[in-house]
Design a protein around this motif. Sequence first.
Motif, PDB file in Angstrom:
ATOM      1  N   ASP A  96      13.466 -15.957 -55.741  1.00  0.00           N
ATOM      2  CA  ASP A  96      12.926 -17.198 -55.190  1.00  0.00           C
ATOM      3  C   ASP A  96      13.952 -17.821 -54.253  1.00  0.00           C
ATOM      4  OD1 ASP A  96      14.768 -18.826 -56.784  1.00  0.00           O
ATOM      5  OD2 ASP A  96      13.488 -18.371 -58.492  1.00  0.00           O
ATOM      6  N   ASN A 123       4.384 -17.632 -52.872  1.00  0.00           N
ATOM      7  CA  ASN A 123       4.267 -17.983 -54.293  1.00  0.00           C
ATOM      8  C   ASN A 123       5.512 -18.688 -54.805  1.00  0.00           C
ATOM      9  OD1 ASN A 123       5.644 -15.426 -54.003  1.00  0.00           O
ATOM     10  ND2 ASN A 123       5.436 -15.131 -56.202  1.00  0.00           N
ATOM     11  N   LYS A 124       6.643 -18.479 -54.169  1.00  0.00           N
ATOM     12  CA  LYS A 124       7.885 -19.113 -54.616  1.00  0.00           C
ATOM     13  C   LYS A 124       7.888 -20.611 -54.324  1.00  0.00           C
ATOM     14  CE  LYS A 124       9.082 -14.922 -55.549  1.00  0.00           C
ATOM     15  NZ  LYS A 124       8.872 -14.394 -56.902  1.00  0.00           N
ATOM     16  N   LEU A 126       5.157 -22.358 -53.665  1.00  0.00           N
ATOM     17  CA  LEU A 126       3.988 -22.948 -54.330  1.00  0.00           C
ATOM     18  C   LEU A 126       4.337 -23.376 -55.750  1.00  0.00           C
ATOM     19  CD1 LEU A 126       1.158 -20.488 -53.169  1.00  0.00           C
ATOM     20  CD2 LEU A 126       1.323 -22.918 -52.611  1.00  0.00           C
ATOM     21  N   GLU A 127       5.167 -22.568 -56.403  1.00  0.00           N
ATOM     22  CA  GLU A 127       5.554 -22.854 -57.793  1.00  0.00           C
ATOM     23  C   GLU A 127       6.875 -23.601 -57.875  1.00  0.00           C
ATOM     24  OE1 GLU A 127       5.679 -19.006 -59.556  1.00  0.00           O
ATOM     25  OE2 GLU A 127       3.604 -18.535 -59.037  1.00  0.00           O
ATOM     26  N   GLN A 128       7.547 -23.774 -56.742  1.00  0.00           N
ATOM     27  CA  GLN A 128       8.901 -24.348 -56.701  1.00  0.00           C
ATOM     28  C   GLN A 128       9.800 -23.654 -57.737  1.00  0.00           C
ATOM     29  OE1 GLN A 128       6.426 -27.477 -57.246  1.00  0.00           O
ATOM     30  NE2 GLN A 128       5.845 -26.586 -55.291  1.00  0.00           N
ATOM     31  N   GLN A 129       9.740 -22.345 -57.700  1.00  0.00           N
ATOM     32  CA  GLN A 129      10.420 -21.526 -58.707  1.00  0.00           C
ATOM     33  C   GLN A 129      11.930 -21.623 -58.579  1.00  0.00           C
ATOM     34  OE1 GLN A 129       8.683 -17.581 -59.462  1.00  0.00           O
ATOM     35  NE2 GLN A 129      10.749 -16.733 -59.354  1.00  0.00           N
ATOM     36  N   GLN A 237       1.207 -31.543 -53.865  1.00  0.00           N
ATOM     37  CA  GLN A 237       1.685 -30.158 -53.882  1.00  0.00           C
ATOM     38  C   GLN A 237       2.308 -29.772 -52.542  1.00  0.00           C
ATOM     39  OE1 GLN A 237       1.896 -28.180 -56.559  1.00  0.00           O
ATOM     40  NE2 GLN A 237       1.189 -29.991 -57.656  1.00  0.00           N
ATOM     41  N   SER A 241       6.284 -28.701 -52.138  1.00  0.00           N
ATOM     42  CA  SER A 241       6.635 -27.420 -51.519  1.00  0.00           C
ATOM     43  C   SER A 241       7.543 -27.617 -50.315  1.00  0.00           C
ATOM     44  CB  SER A 241       5.368 -26.661 -51.120  1.00  0.00           C
ATOM     45  OG  SER A 241       4.648 -26.232 -52.262  1.00  0.00           O
ATOM     46  N   LYS A 280      -8.369 -19.727 -54.674  1.00  0.00           N
ATOM     47  CA  LYS A 280      -7.191 -20.593 -54.779  1.00  0.00           C
ATOM     48  C   LYS A 280      -7.077 -21.453 -53.527  1.00  0.00           C
ATOM     49  CE  LYS A 280      -4.657 -17.333 -57.716  1.00  0.00           C
ATOM     50  NZ  LYS A 280      -3.401 -16.578 -57.901  1.00  0.00           N
ATOM     51  N   ASP A 283      -3.829 -23.618 -53.101  1.00  0.00           N
ATOM     52  CA  ASP A 283      -2.658 -22.819 -52.743  1.00  0.00           C
ATOM     53  C   ASP A 283      -2.751 -22.330 -51.302  1.00  0.00           C
ATOM     54  OD1 ASP A 283      -1.761 -23.196 -55.287  1.00  0.00           O
ATOM     55  OD2 ASP A 283      -2.129 -21.149 -55.978  1.00  0.00           O
TER      56      ASP A 283
END
Length: 379
Positions: A96, A123-124, A126-129, A237, A241, A280, A283
Amino acid sequence: MQRKKFVFIFFGFSFFMIFAFLSIIWYRDPLHLYHKPYSCKNEIWDNMRLASAGLIKHYDFDSIIFGTSMLENSSATEASANLGGKFMNLSLSSSDFYERALILDFAFKHKNFKKIIYSLDANKFLEQQKGNPNYALSEFKFLYDKNPFNDIKVYFTDEFLKKIFKFGKKYQCKNSNFDRPKAWFKSKAHSVRFGGFENWLKYKDNWQIKNSFKDIKNAVSKINNNKIQSLENLDEQILKSKQYVDEYLLKFVSQNPKTEFYLVLPPYSRLHNAIEFHTKKRDFLVTKEVLRYLVEQSQIYKNLKIYAWGDTDYPDNIANYKDLTHYSHKFNSQMLLYLKDGTGLLTPQNFDKYYAKFEQKSREFDLMPYYEKIKDLTE
């Protein structure tokens, strides 16, 4: 007197053993943390989260390819030939932005980089991983802090101790590919799945194929039952992001104006795009607005360029993919040519046109033929 002699011998022997132990670790040094290796000179450790520190400190390069598995197949030699500079591929599988920021911060303290090619894995953000559960931060984060003396603790694990304290024929060296150390395209487990959906069916027990089939089935079920992702908290969101991208990526762009940053949006398969578009929505829209934001920032920071190829025909052909997202290594080479001639460069002037075509292709792609082929498969 005898007791003093015993104590002297005991501590002397202990000191000798500790010194010998540390000397062997220093000499073998499989991660190249202290020097270029005296043995196994052509070996790079398999885990790039561990290996990158030594490569950054002791190897000669001024540009990096720095992504996930989406860039692991990219050739440093080809990047150098097409873009100039002397590249090294330090891509970290499934990494990430937070993990990459740890290493980038360390890297900029040791080198003045000319160019960085960086994958924008949606996806990184989006999830704030912040960290991959398969690669615990505690196992490598300390290699990139301000304390060089704690690096040695990485070797106090069974895996490294077995490697370091093997001698003679038992100490086997690997010949790593310095051009692309973590390339996976030559592995049969990966290569056999390219060429068409029928190859996915042949290897349906592969975990990536299982996950792909599961995603297809779930998408059709959600569409049929009208269980589409809600647009609730969309603005929140988008903001989160953007903040994530600011903190773990754009700060390096702003702090290093002499370094050219090429941010590339990996061209996932159209099958994947269709699933995202139809199930989605939030997203999909967050990704769009973050990408728009980055394009706007590229007008502020002249060392920043954003590239995407989701509007081309390449993602339409499932034969180019081994699962929903991983494309052929041939596109990694093509990507470098595109970066050289500017193909796929996003600007405020062409962004809406790009995304309109990308959305149209994603919306019109038919999931059903693929669903029909797998609907009766059991887990």
